[in-house]
Design a protein around this motif. Sequence first.
Motif, PDB file in Angstrom:
ATOM      1  N   TRP A  52       7.598 -10.586 -15.838  1.00 27.13           N
ATOM      2  CA  TRP A  52       7.059 -10.393 -17.027  1.00 27.13           C
ATOM      3  C   TRP A  52       6.990 -11.497 -18.305  1.00 27.13           C
ATOM      4  O   TRP A  52       5.850 -11.457 -18.688  1.00 27.13           O
ATOM      5  CB  TRP A  52       8.387  -9.321 -18.241  1.00 27.13           C
TER       6      TRP A  52
ATOM      7  N   LEU B  82       4.025 -12.525 -19.820  1.00 20.80           N
ATOM      8  CA  LEU B  82       3.804 -13.313 -21.288  1.00 20.80           C
ATOM      9  C   LEU B  82       3.504 -14.451 -21.858  1.00 20.80           C
ATOM     10  O   LEU B  82       2.542 -14.771 -22.623  1.00 20.80           O
ATOM     11  CB  LEU B  82       4.961 -13.128 -22.212  1.00 20.80           C
ATOM     12  N   SER B  83       3.579 -14.795 -20.442  1.00 21.23           N
ATOM     13  CA  SER B  83       3.061 -16.621 -20.170  1.00 21.23           C
ATOM     14  C   SER B  83       1.051 -16.449 -20.604  1.00 21.23           C
ATOM     15  O   SER B  83       0.539 -17.168 -20.764  1.00 21.23           O
ATOM     16  CB  SER B  83       3.113 -17.993 -19.552  1.00 21.23           C
TER      17      SER B  83
ATOM     18  N   TRP C 239       3.337 -21.455 -24.282  1.00 23.68           N
ATOM     19  CA  TRP C 239       3.483 -20.679 -26.030  1.00 23.68           C
ATOM     20  C   TRP C 239       2.766 -22.200 -26.668  1.00 23.68           C
ATOM     21  O   TRP C 239       2.638 -21.683 -28.191  1.00 23.68           O
ATOM     22  CB  TRP C 239       5.153 -20.835 -26.232  1.00 23.68           C
TER      23      TRP C 239
END
Length: 242
Positions: free
Chosen positions: A69, A73-74, A207
Amino acid sequence: MDRHEQLTNGLKKGAVVALSSAPFGVLFGAIAVDNGFSITEAALMSGLVYGGASQLVGIELFGHHVAAWIIVLSILAVNFRHILYSAALSTVIGRYPHAERWLAFFLLVDPQFAETVKREESGRAATFRWYFAMGAVVWVSWVMTTVIGAYFGRMIGDPKAYGIDVLMPVYFLGLTMGFRSRHNFFPVMLAGAVGSVVAFHFIGSPWHISVGAVLGILVAVILPPPKAHEEPDVSDMEKEAM
């Protein structure tokens, strides 16, 4: 332009991008093998995910045995810019038939976006024939260079030791500078660059990419729009099309 000229021009644009992006495909293939992928698995990732920067991030995290996960997400954080790309090209891709839109969105990578915007702003329509011709060449080249990199990856050893890993940032910088004649380009670019660097040190990768993009958007919204009588400078785009 007639259909033959649209096809020919699209193939030429795709060939230029394919040549410039070939080192990145080789780099990804080499890194994928180094992180435990087979040649087939590396080729499938390039063919299905088809996102250079996000593939490199995903493969590095995979090699460190990070939770699935977190990898997803990355990759989403790295590919956040594609949401902006699709929004910016909504009027262009919206002209295509429904089935062709899905294929157009799949092929919507960084150089595809840049060339489509330049073509539209130079007064020529980015037809689906032109769009697909360019995108298909880039996609096929990306998969093929991945296979080459994966096959010879063990011979290369550590790609970072040769400085190959800096090629992708240089390539993205070149794409970005292609829009330097646009209104408020430099303050928006500076805001995104500063925001991403600061976020990299305080939040970490990947991010910082999304943070930089959001900050650039905010600055673009705050700054005054171009005056009504100002015409976009497309001289550089017209020269490229010649």
